[in-house]
Design an enzyme around this catalytic site. Structure first.
Site, PDB file in Angstrom:
ATOM      1  N   ARG A  94       0.828  -1.102   0.112  1.00  0.00           N
ATOM      2  CA  ARG A  94      -0.002  -0.032  -0.015  1.00  0.00           C
ATOM      3  C   ARG A  94       0.872   1.332  -0.062  1.00  0.00           C
ATOM      4  O   ARG A  94       1.811   1.118   0.761  1.00  0.00           O
ATOM      5  CB  ARG A  94      -0.879  -0.088   1.399  1.00  0.00           C
ATOM      6  CG  ARG A  94      -1.915  -1.042   1.665  1.00  0.00           C
ATOM      7  CD  ARG A  94      -2.670  -1.404   0.468  1.00  0.00           C
ATOM      8  NE  ARG A  94      -3.568  -0.625   0.239  1.00  0.00           N
ATOM      9  CZ  ARG A  94      -4.259  -0.470  -1.153  1.00  0.00           C
ATOM     10  NH1 ARG A  94      -4.325  -1.693  -1.768  1.00  0.00           N
ATOM     11  NH2 ARG A  94      -5.245   0.319  -1.315  1.00  0.00           N
ATOM     12  N   ILE A  95       0.591   2.239  -0.854  1.00  0.00           N
ATOM     13  CA  ILE A  95       1.396   3.397  -0.741  1.00  0.00           C
ATOM     14  C   ILE A  95       0.923   4.314   0.462  1.00  0.00           C
ATOM     15  O   ILE A  95      -0.366   4.356   0.647  1.00  0.00           O
ATOM     16  CB  ILE A  95       1.218   4.074  -2.131  1.00  0.00           C
ATOM     17  CG1 ILE A  95       1.709   3.435  -3.264  1.00  0.00           C
ATOM     18  CG2 ILE A  95       1.697   5.530  -2.165  1.00  0.00           C
ATOM     19  CD1 ILE A  95       1.360   3.866  -4.727  1.00  0.00           C
ATOM     20  N   HIS A 112      13.166  -2.835  -0.746  1.00  0.00           N
ATOM     21  CA  HIS A 112      12.831  -2.515  -2.086  1.00  0.00           C
ATOM     22  C   HIS A 112      13.340  -3.359  -2.879  1.00  0.00           C
ATOM     23  O   HIS A 112      14.713  -3.426  -2.829  1.00  0.00           O
ATOM     24  CB  HIS A 112      12.849  -1.053  -2.455  1.00  0.00           C
ATOM     25  CG  HIS A 112      12.243  -0.757  -3.876  1.00  0.00           C
ATOM     26  ND1 HIS A 112      11.043  -0.826  -4.407  1.00  0.00           N
ATOM     27  CD2 HIS A 112      13.193  -0.601  -4.991  1.00  0.00           C
ATOM     28  CE1 HIS A 112      11.066  -0.567  -5.377  1.00  0.00           C
ATOM     29  NE2 HIS A 112      12.153  -0.495  -5.969  1.00  0.00           N
TER      30      HIS A 112
HETATM   31  C1  GAR Z   1      10.047  -8.634  -1.804  1.00  0.00           C
HETATM   32  O1  GAR Z   1      10.719  -8.730  -2.700  1.00  0.00           O
HETATM   33  C2  GAR Z   1       9.988  -7.027  -1.398  1.00  0.00           C
HETATM   34  O2  GAR Z   1      11.439  -6.507  -1.720  1.00  0.00           O
HETATM   35  C3  GAR Z   1       8.955  -6.499  -2.215  1.00  0.00           C
HETATM   36  O3  GAR Z   1       7.788  -7.497  -2.294  1.00  0.00           O
HETATM   37  C4  GAR Z   1       8.535  -8.875  -2.077  1.00  0.00           C
HETATM   38  C5  GAR Z   1       7.640  -9.311  -0.980  1.00  0.00           C
HETATM   39  O4  GAR Z   1       8.098 -10.655  -0.687  1.00  0.00           O
HETATM   40  N1  GAR Z   1       8.597  -5.185  -1.858  1.00  0.00           N
HETATM   41  C6  GAR Z   1       8.048  -4.531  -2.888  1.00  0.00           C
HETATM   42  O5  GAR Z   1       7.858  -4.543  -3.972  1.00  0.00           O
HETATM   43  C7  GAR Z   1       7.643  -2.924  -2.079  1.00  0.00           C
HETATM   44  N2  GAR Z   1       7.423  -2.222  -3.158  1.00  0.00           N
HETATM   45  P1  GAR Z   1       7.834 -11.454   0.607  1.00  0.00           P
HETATM   46  O6  GAR Z   1       6.405 -11.496   1.286  1.00  0.00           O
HETATM   47  O7  GAR Z   1       8.283 -12.867   0.378  1.00  0.00           O
HETATM   48  O8  GAR Z   1       8.823 -10.664   1.713  1.00  0.00           O
END
Ligand code: GAR
Length: 215
Positions: A94-95, A112
């Site tokens: 969520r932003i 990120h």
């Molecule tokens: C991760 O790769 C994280 O860096 C990314 O979502 C994934 C969550 O994976 N976050 C974003 O893209 C934020 N904008 P996870 O639920 O297995 O940790």
């Protein structure tokens, strides 16, 4: 040593959450994971957190009819109920508005999946492949008003291979994410990652703020 009470905010599977929970099991780790909160009731990570014995909470964004501030006020109330001191966003999709960002300024961090300031936003692996970059990676940073901005705490890099697809690259980046997020949370919790202007001066050894994986 008082361990900082930390909440992890998730929206999905929670593999970074699991990495943080595992790291925080070490008795000398400076943060303890005191809450896992999701905006999605069906987030797989919630089950995993409960298996670890961590308290969980859901603040479902669909219940706020698009009122983002009310959604964030509800999150803030849960964080305060649990006497949370630090917040780690881990795939929280969520932003945020300035309300929650300001409430938790200097106490909220995010991971990120790119080497910021390159590839802010979504689809980072697709865009990295389209640009032909040779190194890609992940960044843990303090959360600021701008999306995927804010002082950088730790970065981790991986090679991009010629035969990579977004999925194979994502899997390689995820390995480095699981290494850098525990390092970054430790630096924040033990007070080493100090914000100075737009940067973090950590006074930490190079290895604590950088990770290279060359599999
Ligand atoms: C991760 O790769 C994280 O860096 C990314 O979502 C994934 C969550 O994976 N976050 C974003 O893209 C934020 N904008 P996870 O639920 O297995 O940790």
């Amino acid at each position: 040593m008082s361990r900082k009470r930390t909440a992890i905010l998730i929206s999905g599977r929670g593999s970074n959450m699991s990495a943080l929970i595992s790291a925080a099991m070490a008795p000398d780790y400076p943060a303890q994971i005191s809450l896992v909160l999701s905006n999605r009731p069906d987030a797989k990570g919630l089950e995993r957190a409960a298996e670890f014995g961590i308290p969980t909470a859901v603040v479902d964004h669909t219940g706020f009819a698009g009122d983002r501030k009310a959604f964030e006020q509800a999150i803030d109330a849960v964080l305060n109920e649990h006497r949370i001191e630090l917040v780690a966003l881990a795939g929280f999709m969520r932003i945020l508005t300035p309300f929650l960002v300001n409430e938790w300024a200097g106490r909220m961090i995010n991971i990120h999946p790119a080497l910021l300031p390159a590839f802010k936003g979504l689809a980072t692996h697709e865009r990295a492949l389209a640009e032909g970059v040779k190194l890609h990676g992940a960044t843990v940073h303090y959360v600021s008003a701008e999306m995927d901005d804010g002082p950088i705490i730790v970065q981790g890099a991986v090679p991009v291979r010629d035969q990579d697809t977004p999925d194979t690259l994502a899997a390689r980046v995820l390995q480095v994410e699981h290494k850098i997020y525990p390092k970054a949370l430790a630096l924040v919790a033990n007070g080493k990652a100090k914000i100075k202007g737009t940067q973090v001066i950590s006074g930490a050894d190079a290895e604590e703020t950088r990770e290279l994986i060359w599999p």
